[in-house]
Design an enzyme around this catalytic site. Structure first.
Site, short mmCIF file in Angstrom:
data_model
loop_
_atom_site.label_atom_id
_atom_site.label_comp_id
_atom_site.label_asym_id
_atom_site.label_seq_id
_atom_site.Cartn_x
_atom_site.Cartn_y
_atom_site.Cartn_z
N CYS A 41 0.87 -1.17 0.00
CA CYS A 41 0.00 0.00 0.00
C CYS A 41 0.91 1.23 0.00
O CYS A 41 2.13 1.10 -0.06
CB CYS A 41 -1.00 -0.01 1.15
SG CYS A 41 -0.32 0.14 2.79
N CYS B 34 -1.87 1.46 -4.16
CA CYS B 34 -0.57 2.11 -4.41
C CYS B 34 -0.43 2.57 -5.85
O CYS B 34 0.63 3.02 -6.27
CB CYS B 34 0.60 1.22 -4.00
SG CYS B 34 0.84 -0.23 -5.02
N CYS C 234 4.00 0.06 -8.12
CA CYS C 234 4.54 -1.29 -7.96
C CYS C 234 5.08 -1.80 -9.30
O CYS C 234 4.36 -1.83 -10.29
CB CYS C 234 3.43 -2.21 -7.47
SG CYS C 234 4.05 -3.81 -6.95
#
Length: 135
Positions: free
Chosen positions: A11, A85, A89
């Site tokens: 997150c 997020c 990523c």
């Protein structure tokens, strides 16, 4: 000997959702899954309401701390579960990526964190069943 799956929860701040998910997966999987968590922009400390909500379940995460998202932890994971997020990523072939849409507990009191915790727990239990089928 079967391989133990590695799960990474991500997150933004690694101070709430991903920490709860990691603790719940570690608790319920009982060694059948390796678990890590990280944040794309780690906070200075865990959300106190999150720590309190987990303590209600008998899980002490007070010694945990927000960790940065690195290529190494993503490369080590078999399953990467993001929780708000965005595109931070990195994506690598051969990994399973899931995105769990959950409210952010940032700024919420414990009464508002409990339902988020409970949603995460339900998803974690389903994930364990999926990852450990046949083991």
């Amino acid at each position: 000997m079967p391989t133990i799956p590695e799960v990474l929860f991500v997150c933004v701040h690694n101070a709430g959702r991903s920490q709860m998910a990691a603790a719940l997966l570690d608790h319920h999987a009982q060694g059948r899954v390796h678990v890590r968590s990280a944040g794309s922009q780690p906070a200075d400390q865990l959300n106190p309401a999150v720590v309190a909500a987990m303590a209600e379940m008998g899980l002490d995460i007070s010694k945990e701390f927000p960790k940065p998202l690195t290529d190494d932890v993503v490369r080590a994971a078999d399953v990467v579960i993001t929780m708000g997020c965005g595109d931070a990523c990195p994506i690598y072939p051969g990994k399973t990526y899931l995105d769990w849409q959950l409210d952010d507990p940032a700024g919420k009191d414990i009464d508002d964190v409990r339902p988020i915790r409970d949603q995460i727990e339900a998803r974690v239990k389903a994930l364990i069943a999926e990852l450990t089928t046949g083991t």
